[in-house]
Scaffold this motif. Structure first.
Motif, PDB file in Angstrom:
ATOM      1  N   LEU A  78      -8.918  62.185   1.987  1.00  0.00           N
ATOM      2  CA  LEU A  78      -8.170  61.411   3.118  1.00  0.00           C
ATOM      3  C   LEU A  78      -6.969  60.549   2.298  1.00  0.00           C
ATOM      4  O   LEU A  78      -6.078  60.519   2.825  1.00  0.00           O
ATOM      5  CB  LEU A  78      -9.245  60.291   3.680  1.00  0.00           C
ATOM      6  N   GLY A  79      -7.210  59.981   1.181  1.00  0.00           N
ATOM      7  CA  GLY A  79      -6.165  59.282   0.491  1.00  0.00           C
ATOM      8  C   GLY A  79      -4.914  60.123   0.283  1.00  0.00           C
ATOM      9  O   GLY A  79      -3.873  59.751   0.336  1.00  0.00           O
ATOM     10  N   MET A  80      -4.868  61.472   0.283  1.00  0.00           N
ATOM     11  CA  MET A  80      -3.895  62.231   0.279  1.00  0.00           C
ATOM     12  C   MET A  80      -2.850  62.134   1.427  1.00  0.00           C
ATOM     13  O   MET A  80      -1.578  62.601   1.328  1.00  0.00           O
ATOM     14  CB  MET A  80      -4.173  63.679  -0.105  1.00  0.00           C
ATOM     15  N   HIS A  81      -3.361  61.805   2.517  1.00  0.00           N
ATOM     16  CA  HIS A  81      -2.524  61.904   3.929  1.00  0.00           C
ATOM     17  C   HIS A  81      -1.518  60.742   3.687  1.00  0.00           C
ATOM     18  O   HIS A  81      -0.530  60.842   4.406  1.00  0.00           O
ATOM     19  CB  HIS A  81      -3.387  61.709   4.932  1.00  0.00           C
ATOM     20  N   TRP A  82      -1.814  59.754   2.909  1.00  0.00           N
ATOM     21  CA  TRP A  82      -0.862  58.591   3.020  1.00  0.00           C
ATOM     22  C   TRP A  82       0.237  58.912   2.215  1.00  0.00           C
ATOM     23  O   TRP A  82       1.665  58.982   2.382  1.00  0.00           O
ATOM     24  CB  TRP A  82      -1.281  57.479   2.151  1.00  0.00           C
ATOM     25  N   VAL A  83       0.164  59.855   0.694  1.00  0.00           N
ATOM     26  CA  VAL A  83       1.256  60.050  -0.006  1.00  0.00           C
ATOM     27  C   VAL A  83       2.048  61.117   0.517  1.00  0.00           C
ATOM     28  O   VAL A  83       3.149  61.441   0.322  1.00  0.00           O
ATOM     29  CB  VAL A  83       0.736  60.192  -1.428  1.00  0.00           C
ATOM     30  N   ALA A  84       1.042  61.990   1.388  1.00  0.00           N
ATOM     31  CA  ALA A  84       1.893  63.425   1.769  1.00  0.00           C
ATOM     32  C   ALA A  84       2.997  62.988   2.923  1.00  0.00           C
ATOM     33  O   ALA A  84       3.863  63.527   3.037  1.00  0.00           O
ATOM     34  CB  ALA A  84       0.969  64.318   2.487  1.00  0.00           C
ATOM     35  N   ASP A  85       2.374  61.928   3.841  1.00  0.00           N
ATOM     36  CA  ASP A  85       3.402  61.485   4.788  1.00  0.00           C
ATOM     37  C   ASP A  85       4.682  60.917   4.202  1.00  0.00           C
ATOM     38  O   ASP A  85       5.753  60.976   4.708  1.00  0.00           O
ATOM     39  CB  ASP A  85       2.692  60.510   5.841  1.00  0.00           C
ATOM     40  N   ALA A  86       4.311  60.113   3.137  1.00  0.00           N
ATOM     41  CA  ALA A  86       5.335  59.290   2.868  1.00  0.00           C
ATOM     42  C   ALA A  86       6.432  60.379   2.196  1.00  0.00           C
ATOM     43  O   ALA A  86       7.825  60.131   2.206  1.00  0.00           O
ATOM     44  CB  ALA A  86       4.953  58.469   1.561  1.00  0.00           C
ATOM     45  N   ALA A  87       5.816  61.403   1.297  1.00  0.00           N
ATOM     46  CA  ALA A  87       6.615  62.425   0.589  1.00  0.00           C
ATOM     47  C   ALA A  87       7.555  63.027   1.565  1.00  0.00           C
ATOM     48  O   ALA A  87       8.483  63.537   1.269  1.00  0.00           O
ATOM     49  CB  ALA A  87       5.946  63.192  -0.411  1.00  0.00           C
ATOM     50  N   ALA A  88       6.655  63.390   2.726  1.00  0.00           N
ATOM     51  CA  ALA A  88       7.449  64.136   3.724  1.00  0.00           C
ATOM     52  C   ALA A  88       8.665  63.593   4.122  1.00  0.00           C
ATOM     53  O   ALA A  88       9.629  64.403   4.779  1.00  0.00           O
ATOM     54  CB  ALA A  88       6.606  64.557   4.927  1.00  0.00           C
ATOM     55  N   SER A  89       8.570  62.064   4.526  1.00  0.00           N
ATOM     56  CA  SER A  89       9.902  61.415   4.867  1.00  0.00           C
ATOM     57  C   SER A  89      10.871  61.580   3.826  1.00  0.00           C
ATOM     58  O   SER A  89      12.202  61.700   4.146  1.00  0.00           O
ATOM     59  CB  SER A  89       9.233  60.044   5.214  1.00  0.00           C
ATOM     60  N   VAL A  90      10.427  61.773   2.664  1.00  0.00           N
ATOM     61  CA  VAL A  90      11.615  61.679   1.421  1.00  0.00           C
ATOM     62  C   VAL A  90      12.266  63.012   1.530  1.00  0.00           C
ATOM     63  O   VAL A  90      13.237  63.352   1.268  1.00  0.00           O
ATOM     64  CB  VAL A  90      10.809  61.385   0.072  1.00  0.00           C
ATOM     65  N   HIS A  91      11.432  63.996   1.618  1.00  0.00           N
ATOM     66  CA  HIS A  91      11.717  65.480   2.103  1.00  0.00           C
ATOM     67  C   HIS A  91      12.944  65.642   2.895  1.00  0.00           C
ATOM     68  O   HIS A  91      13.965  66.282   2.651  1.00  0.00           O
ATOM     69  CB  HIS A  91      10.315  66.431   2.356  1.00  0.00           C
ATOM     70  N   LYS A  92      12.844  64.893   4.130  1.00  0.00           N
ATOM     71  CA  LYS A  92      13.690  65.082   5.243  1.00  0.00           C
ATOM     72  C   LYS A  92      15.224  64.287   4.544  1.00  0.00           C
ATOM     73  O   LYS A  92      16.201  65.216   4.916  1.00  0.00           O
ATOM     74  CB  LYS A  92      13.324  64.187   6.245  1.00  0.00           C
ATOM     75  N   LEU A  93      14.899  63.347   3.545  1.00  0.00           N
ATOM     76  CA  LEU A  93      16.214  62.902   3.303  1.00  0.00           C
ATOM     77  C   LEU A  93      17.047  63.743   2.133  1.00  0.00           C
ATOM     78  O   LEU A  93      18.198  63.867   2.144  1.00  0.00           O
ATOM     79  CB  LEU A  93      16.010  61.482   2.404  1.00  0.00           C
ATOM     80  N   LEU A  94      16.137  64.434   1.346  1.00  0.00           N
ATOM     81  CA  LEU A  94      16.430  65.279   0.270  1.00  0.00           C
ATOM     82  C   LEU A  94      17.381  66.771   1.097  1.00  0.00           C
ATOM     83  O   LEU A  94      18.363  66.816   0.634  1.00  0.00           O
ATOM     84  CB  LEU A  94      15.411  65.849  -0.491  1.00  0.00           C
ATOM     85  N   VAL A  95      16.511  67.037   2.178  1.00  0.00           N
ATOM     86  CA  VAL A  95      17.258  68.168   2.777  1.00  0.00           C
ATOM     87  C   VAL A  95      18.391  67.865   3.470  1.00  0.00           C
ATOM     88  O   VAL A  95      19.283  68.650   3.593  1.00  0.00           O
ATOM     89  CB  VAL A  95      16.130  68.748   3.749  1.00  0.00           C
ATOM     90  N   GLY A  96      18.479  66.486   3.910  1.00  0.00           N
ATOM     91  CA  GLY A  96      19.847  66.178   4.696  1.00  0.00           C
ATOM     92  C   GLY A  96      21.003  66.036   3.599  1.00  0.00           C
ATOM     93  O   GLY A  96      22.081  66.289   3.967  1.00  0.00           O
ATOM     94  N   LEU A  97      20.515  65.881   2.249  1.00  0.00           N
ATOM     95  CA  LEU A  97      21.520  65.682   1.358  1.00  0.00           C
ATOM     96  C   LEU A  97      22.103  66.910   0.797  1.00  0.00           C
ATOM     97  O   LEU A  97      23.335  67.023   0.081  1.00  0.00           O
ATOM     98  CB  LEU A  97      21.401  64.693   0.293  1.00  0.00           C
ATOM     99  N   GLY A  98      21.082  67.934   0.882  1.00  0.00           N
ATOM    100  CA  GLY A  98      21.377  69.248   0.070  1.00  0.00           C
ATOM    101  C   GLY A  98      21.560  70.451   1.036  1.00  0.00           C
ATOM    102  O   GLY A  98      22.065  70.465   2.311  1.00  0.00           O
ATOM    103  N   PRO A  99      21.434  71.771   0.308  1.00  0.00           N
ATOM    104  CA  PRO A  99      21.519  72.866   1.152  1.00  0.00           C
ATOM    105  C   PRO A  99      20.538  73.224   2.072  1.00  0.00           C
ATOM    106  O   PRO A  99      20.510  74.301   2.589  1.00  0.00           O
ATOM    107  CB  PRO A  99      21.829  73.839  -0.028  1.00  0.00           C
ATOM    108  N   GLY A 100      19.457  72.501   2.377  1.00  0.00           N
ATOM    109  CA  GLY A 100      18.479  72.514   3.332  1.00  0.00           C
ATOM    110  C   GLY A 100      17.079  72.965   2.666  1.00  0.00           C
ATOM    111  O   GLY A 100      16.010  72.927   3.161  1.00  0.00           O
ATOM    112  N   THR A 101      17.197  73.051   1.268  1.00  0.00           N
ATOM    113  CA  THR A 101      15.984  73.302   0.563  1.00  0.00           C
ATOM    114  C   THR A 101      16.002  71.974  -0.749  1.00  0.00           C
ATOM    115  O   THR A 101      16.719  71.249  -0.765  1.00  0.00           O
ATOM    116  CB  THR A 101      15.717  74.425  -0.036  1.00  0.00           C
ATOM    117  N   VAL A 102      14.721  71.806  -1.260  1.00  0.00           N
ATOM    118  CA  VAL A 102      14.629  70.990  -2.271  1.00  0.00           C
ATOM    119  C   VAL A 102      14.512  71.738  -3.740  1.00  0.00           C
ATOM    120  O   VAL A 102      13.735  72.442  -4.051  1.00  0.00           O
ATOM    121  CB  VAL A 102      13.303  70.041  -2.143  1.00  0.00           C
TER     122      VAL A 102
END
Length: 506
Positions: free
Chosen positions: A324-348
């Motif tokens: 269960l503890g993984m769900h907090w870091v996964a959701d936090a990291a997913a929000s950073v993924h969106k920012l990274l994708v927005g800055l680049g070519p669509g992939t990280v």
């Protein structure tokens, strides 16, 4: 009823009852020094109050909210059990039971058409299936309540003779009794509120919950219900060292199996401590599992109602198969993924990332920088954060060998550092997950999750829960059977015979 069960399962039912007598103690040599030591009357003990509750609670005490929430739990648990029946650890457990024990074709097995085992072995392998991917529900204080109870109730329902109908409401009452007993026992300890360090909670309270549920389904009397709990206490407990290994799913399987065995032994007349749940100075009962254990009696329901803990607190359902503890870091990291994708070519690209900082609670067994197996990966803050950074989410496929061995993933894992802030306790009700990514150019991106989607404070909608179930069950069953299960569970409290549910599990 038990005599009828005996004919099918080849056991003889008998009950031995003993009366408690006052204890005399001699203090000194004078006649006046002889006195009766005061002991609580049997009916006034904490243990007796639990037995009385299990025996006396009735279907009318289940509110509409408790029925709704518990049916969601049943549906989710069946789904994760079905997909869990495809795992290696389930196959090993099933083969062991088939090869080492004499055939006793009574109770059905998840995902195996035509395969039946004795009730206790079916409870065991189905419990293993439920936890084999760490995909089952979680509550607070931390435990996996459904996996320890549902397989036992299913197996015992299969065991009932054909002339002894159990309604869907009988089934749900027993299930809810098993959940309630677990929750009450966990709340007797502050230690139990945190992510565990010593015993895996389902092996402690789960075994007790399974015993309670089966005692209720067997209609045992209050004394027998108390003995079932006391017997289960002697069959409880497993160390946290086996977390993140193939043996962890055995914890749930054993909790389900041994709780069922405890109830069956109590039904035969086997007795155990009448004070197992009480605080007895100098003698460890259930307090052996929790150093700060302070028990309180459980009030029996009155004619109108009983407020179940499930009414006050919803269940946590996982969106992907990991601790269960993984769900907090996964959701936090997913929000950073969106920012990274927005800055680049669509992939990280890992080439863009200089450093990854995780701010998570301090808990050694889920701090695994470079996991070597799928079971370790399910218990790794680092793995789940990096998977979500790369893909924007964590899924069932994230734990396949192909996904785990990606070079991009390993490149990110090598850049992870972990901090444990003082304000981030190892407690599922209070913790948060924070992911900070420093890019090669010096920019810093942050994501934080205080309550992930699926947490009891932010529960999955019925639509999301059904989607999860369809995805899981559909791996094993054809779509028409999957939809049939959805319909049956939704109507479970209105079914006159719960065997309709049992018939759809294979």
């Amino acid at each position: 009823m038990l005599d009828k069960i005996a004919k099918k399962c080849h056991f003889v039912h008998f009950v031995l009852q003993k009366t408690m007598r006052p204890v005399l103690a001699v203090r000194g040599l004078h006649k006046s020094a002889v006195e009766v030591l005061k002991q609580p009357a049997p009916e006034d003990t904490v243990t007796a109050s639990f037995g009385k509750f299990i025996s006396e609670v009735r279907p009318q005490h289940l509110s509409s909210l408790v029925l709704h929430r518990s049916k969601r739990m049943v549906l989710d648990s069946i789904g994760v059990g079905l997909i869990g029946s495809t795992t290696d650890v389930f196959e090993l457990a099933l083969q062991h039971c088939q090869y080492m024990y004499a055939p006793d074709d009574i109770s059905s097995v998840y995902g195996r058409r035509g395969t039946r085992l004795s009730p206790t072995l079916a409870a065991f392998v189905n419990g293993v299936a439920t936890h084999s991917m760490d995909f089952d529900d979680t509550w607070h204080p931390a435990t996996h309540p459904s996996g320890a109870v549902l397989p036992a109730v299913l197996a015992l329902s299969d065991m009932m003779p054909t002339n002894r109908k159990l309604s869907g409401l009988d089934f749900l009452l027993a299930f809810n009794v098993g959940i309630e007993i677990q929750g009450r026992l966990m709340r007797f300890s502050n230690e139990a509120r945190n992510i565990p360090k010593r015993f895996h909670p389902p092996t402690v309270v789960g075994t007790m919950g399974s015993a309670a549920a089966c005692a209720r389904l067997l209609s045992l009397d209050p004394s027998q219900c108390s003995h079932a709990l006391a017997i289960a206490a002697s069959l409880s407990g497993a160390p946290m060292a086996n977390a993140a290994t193939q043996s962890k799913p055995l914890h749930i399987g054993n909790a389900s199996r041994l709780g069922l065995e405890a109830a069956l032994l109590a039904s035969r007349g086997l007795e155990a401590s009448s004070l197992v749940l009480d605080a007895v100075p100098g003698v460890a009962g259930f307090s052996a599992f929790y150093e700060d254990y302070v028990p309180q009696p459980l009030e029996s329901p009155n004619n109108d109602s009983h407020v179940f803990l499930l009414e006050e607190q919803d269940m946590g359902f996982k969106r992907f198969p990991a601790h269960l503890g993984m769900h907090w870091v996964a959701d936090a990291a997913a929000s950073v993924h969106k920012l990274l994708v927005g800055l680049g070519p669509g992939t990280v690209s890992p080439a863009e990332v200089q450093d990854i900082l995780l701010r998570v609670p301090k808990s050694k067994y889920i701090n695994r920088p470079f996991p070597d197996s799928e079971h370790e990966a399910r218990h790794s803050f680092q793995f789940n954060a990096c998977s979500a950074l790369l893909d924007g989410e964590v899924t069932v496929e994230s734990f396949t060998p192909a996904a785990m061995n990606r070079s991009d993933l390993h490149a990110l894992l090598s850049r992870v550092h972990v901090e444990h802030p003082q304000d981030n306790p190892a407690n599922f009700n209070l913790m948060y997950g924070e992911v900070q990514v420093t890019l090669v150019g010096g920019d810093i991106l942050k994501g934080r999750c205080d309550t992930f989607y699926g947490h009891w404070r932010n529960p999955l909608t019925d639509e999301s829960l059904r989607k999860k179930f369809r995805n899981n069950a559909g791996v094993v069953l054809p779509s028409e059977k999957v939809e049939g299960l959805v319909d049956v569970v939704e109507e479970l409290d209105r079914l006159k015979d719960c065997r309709v549910l049992l018939s759809k599990l294979q």
